[in-house]
Scaffold this motif. Structure first.
Motif, mmCIF file in Angstrom:
data_model
loop_
_atom_site.group_PDB
_atom_site.id
_atom_site.type_symbol
_atom_site.label_atom_id
_atom_site.label_comp_id
_atom_site.label_asym_id
_atom_site.label_seq_id
_atom_site.Cartn_x
_atom_site.Cartn_y
_atom_site.Cartn_z
ATOM 1 N N TYR A 33 0.813 -1.219 0.000
ATOM 2 C CA TYR A 33 0.000 0.000 0.000
ATOM 3 C C TYR A 33 0.843 1.266 0.000
ATOM 4 O O TYR A 33 0.328 2.362 0.199
ATOM 5 C CB TYR A 33 -0.963 -0.008 1.188
ATOM 6 C CG TYR A 33 -1.994 -1.101 1.093
ATOM 7 C CD1 TYR A 33 -1.799 -2.330 1.727
ATOM 8 C CD2 TYR A 33 -3.147 -0.935 0.326
ATOM 9 C CE1 TYR A 33 -2.728 -3.353 1.602
ATOM 10 C CE2 TYR A 33 -4.074 -1.957 0.195
ATOM 11 C CZ TYR A 33 -3.858 -3.165 0.832
ATOM 12 O OH TYR A 33 -4.772 -4.181 0.704
ATOM 13 N N VAL B 27 -7.520 -1.308 4.520
ATOM 14 C CA VAL B 27 -8.635 -1.410 3.574
ATOM 15 C C VAL B 27 -9.811 -0.572 4.067
ATOM 16 O O VAL B 27 -10.465 0.134 3.286
ATOM 17 C CB VAL B 27 -9.036 -2.893 3.380
ATOM 18 C CG1 VAL B 27 -10.361 -3.016 2.644
ATOM 19 C CG2 VAL B 27 -7.946 -3.638 2.633
ATOM 20 N N LYS C 164 -11.435 2.387 1.981
ATOM 21 C CA LYS C 164 -12.861 2.353 1.606
ATOM 22 C C LYS C 164 -13.593 3.599 2.082
ATOM 23 O O LYS C 164 -14.526 4.072 1.451
ATOM 24 C CB LYS C 164 -13.531 1.123 2.212
ATOM 25 C CG LYS C 164 -13.395 -0.133 1.354
ATOM 26 C CD LYS C 164 -13.723 -1.382 2.105
ATOM 27 C CE LYS C 164 -15.210 -1.495 2.394
ATOM 28 N NZ LYS C 164 -15.522 -2.839 2.959
ATOM 29 N N TYR D 217 -12.815 -7.887 1.428
ATOM 30 C CA TYR D 217 -11.596 -7.771 0.633
ATOM 31 C C TYR D 217 -11.289 -9.114 -0.006
ATOM 32 O O TYR D 217 -11.206 -10.134 0.643
ATOM 33 C CB TYR D 217 -10.444 -7.337 1.538
ATOM 34 C CG TYR D 217 -9.101 -7.335 0.875
ATOM 35 C CD1 TYR D 217 -8.806 -6.429 -0.134
ATOM 36 C CD2 TYR D 217 -8.116 -8.244 1.233
ATOM 37 C CE1 TYR D 217 -7.577 -6.414 -0.740
ATOM 38 C CE2 TYR D 217 -6.877 -8.241 0.622
ATOM 39 C CZ TYR D 217 -6.613 -7.318 -0.367
ATOM 40 O OH TYR D 217 -5.395 -7.312 -0.969
ATOM 41 N N PHE E 101 -10.392 -4.922 -3.484
ATOM 42 C CA PHE E 101 -11.494 -4.986 -2.532
ATOM 43 C C PHE E 101 -12.768 -4.462 -3.167
ATOM 44 O O PHE E 101 -12.738 -3.713 -4.120
ATOM 45 C CB PHE E 101 -11.173 -4.186 -1.264
ATOM 46 C CG PHE E 101 -10.831 -2.744 -1.505
ATOM 47 C CD1 PHE E 101 -9.524 -2.363 -1.754
ATOM 48 C CD2 PHE E 101 -11.815 -1.764 -1.494
ATOM 49 C CE1 PHE E 101 -9.204 -1.047 -1.981
ATOM 50 C CE2 PHE E 101 -11.500 -0.438 -1.724
ATOM 51 C CZ PHE E 101 -10.184 -0.081 -1.963
#
Lengths: 324, 90
Positions: A250, A273, A277, A316, A323
């Motif tokens: 990431y 995640v 999101k 995910y 995801f």
């Protein structure tokens, strides 16, 4: 041979006393032990654990009857590992004159029951304790070791070297002489970047683990140099690698701290995640978003994030690396 | 809640085996007296704190409380990396 059904019914209110071993004992023995009046007293309750079944009724009764337990100074010794000793030995240990010497008083804890009287006597009588630099080692951890190991460890010439003296701490007793020697002789300690790791926490690790961690490829990269702290000896290599890989995936590898390596990798990635999101930045003011290093309690109370729910709700799709 | 399986997966076995029960008990009692309300988190993520000998642990806390004006436990709750200072006197 005890009758399992009868023993089970005797122990129906004592599920913590059930173990495979109790079924090898006589029903009468189990019944007699449970009927002892001593279990009414708070100070004896910690002794009623499954280890009691390894002793015999007479010894159990004699130990519980000992007048020494009326003295407050001996009450912290009332733990279930006492059942590895017989009454005569318990008495001899408590009566040892060495407990009157201030330097040995910290050793009189319930850990002592893992040793026998002769071993304890030999250890306490060692001349090495007259050397002030070794007196710091006089804590109850010493009972994890034995006389021969202790003597060999204290004899090591490495303790004359100034760079190794900070390593003379009670954690030493978790290790053994051979292991300690191998660790201190590692050529990696000559490299400046590893010298900060030479702290007493290494004694909780074995040689193989230390070698594996010092040889991880990350330490050649200046991005990860700040992670070189003794924490790496505590965490499994697998966790270290997974968390760094997740950070790299990431693009936050330059921002992770040593406490990040302590995260469960599943939770770490779920948090990342979650932030993505919800369009919450992973980096804030040139630092890792504090959510990613927050303790579980703080995540719940301040950020209303429940890691368990994240694990359940997670949509995910790991195999596709994306995801929903 | 203390997550046993997590701890077994996270920490080196030799670390878990090295923890002295009596020492751990004393530190836990101390943490409760200090009104630390995140003991579970400490167990789950910083169990190696219990390797520090109790007397040494108290001395380190005194030093850190001097550094953080008596607010070490509060600040460590907000910033877990401070617990690394307790471990390694960074």
């Amino acid at each position: 041979m005890g009758d399992k059904r009868i023993i089970d019914s005797l122990l129906k209110d004592y599920p913590n006393l059930k173990c495979n071993y109790v079924y090898r004992r006589e029903v009468l023995f189990v019944s007699q032990v449970l009927s002892l009046k001593y279990w009414q007293y708070e100070k004896f309750k910690p002794l009623l654990t499954s280890t009691i079944w390894k002793s015999n009724y007479n010894e159990i009764k004699k130990i519980l009857e000992m007048k020494e337990w009326e003295e407050e100074k001996f009450q912290n010794l009332l733990t279930s590992n006492i059942w590895g000793r017989n009454c005569e030995e318990v008495k001899k240990i408590l009566e040892m004159k060495k407990w009157q010497e201030k330097k040995f008083q910290a050793l009189l804890t319930s850990s002592i029951w893992s040793c026998n009287y002769n071993e304890i006597k030999k250890i306490l009588e060692m001349k090495e304790w007259e050397d002030k630099k070794f007196q710091v080692l006089l804590t109850s951890n010493i009972w994890n070791s034995n006389y021969r190991e202790i003597k060999n460890i204290l004899k090591m010439k490495e303790w004359k070297e100034e760079k190794f003296q900070p390593l003379l701490t009670p954690n030493l007793w978790s290790s053994n002489c051979q292991e300690i020697k191998k660790i201190l002789e590692m050529k990696e300690w000559k490299e400046e970047k590893f010298q900060v790791l030479l702290t007493s926490s290494i004694w909780s690790c074995n040689y193989e683990d230390i070698r594996e961690k010092l040889n991880l490829p990350y330490w050649n990269n200046s991005l990860y140099r700040h992670l070189l702290t003794p924490t790496i000896f505590v965490i499994k290599t697998d966790y270290i690698i997974k968390n760094i890989e997740i950070a790299e995936k990431y693009g936050i590898e330059g921002f992770i701290k040593i406490c990040t390596l302590r995260k469960n990798p599943i939770d770490f990635e779920n948090l990342i995640v979650y932030l993505l999101k919800n369009r919450i930045p992973l980096i804030l003011d040139n630092k890792l978003n504090p959510i990613l290093n927050a303790l579980t309690l703080r995540l719940k109370k301040i950020y209303q994030i429940d890691l368990k729910s994240l694990r359940k709700e997670n949509t995910y799709v790991r195999s596709r690396g994306c995801f929903k | 809640m203390f997550e046993v399986e997590d701890a077994l997966n996270k920490f080196e076995t030799s670390i878990l085996k090295s923890i002295d029960k009596e020492n751990m008990k004393k530190i836990l009692i101390f943490l409760k007296e200090q009104q630390v309300d995140y003991i579970e988190d400490i167990l789950n993520e910083y169990i190696d704190l219990f390797l520090i000998d109790y007397k040494d642990f108290i001395k380190r806390i005194e030093k850190l409380n001097q550094k953080y004006e008596g607010q070490f436990w509060v600040k460590a709750k907000e910033n877990a990396s401070l617990l690394e200072e307790l471990l390694y006197e960074i």
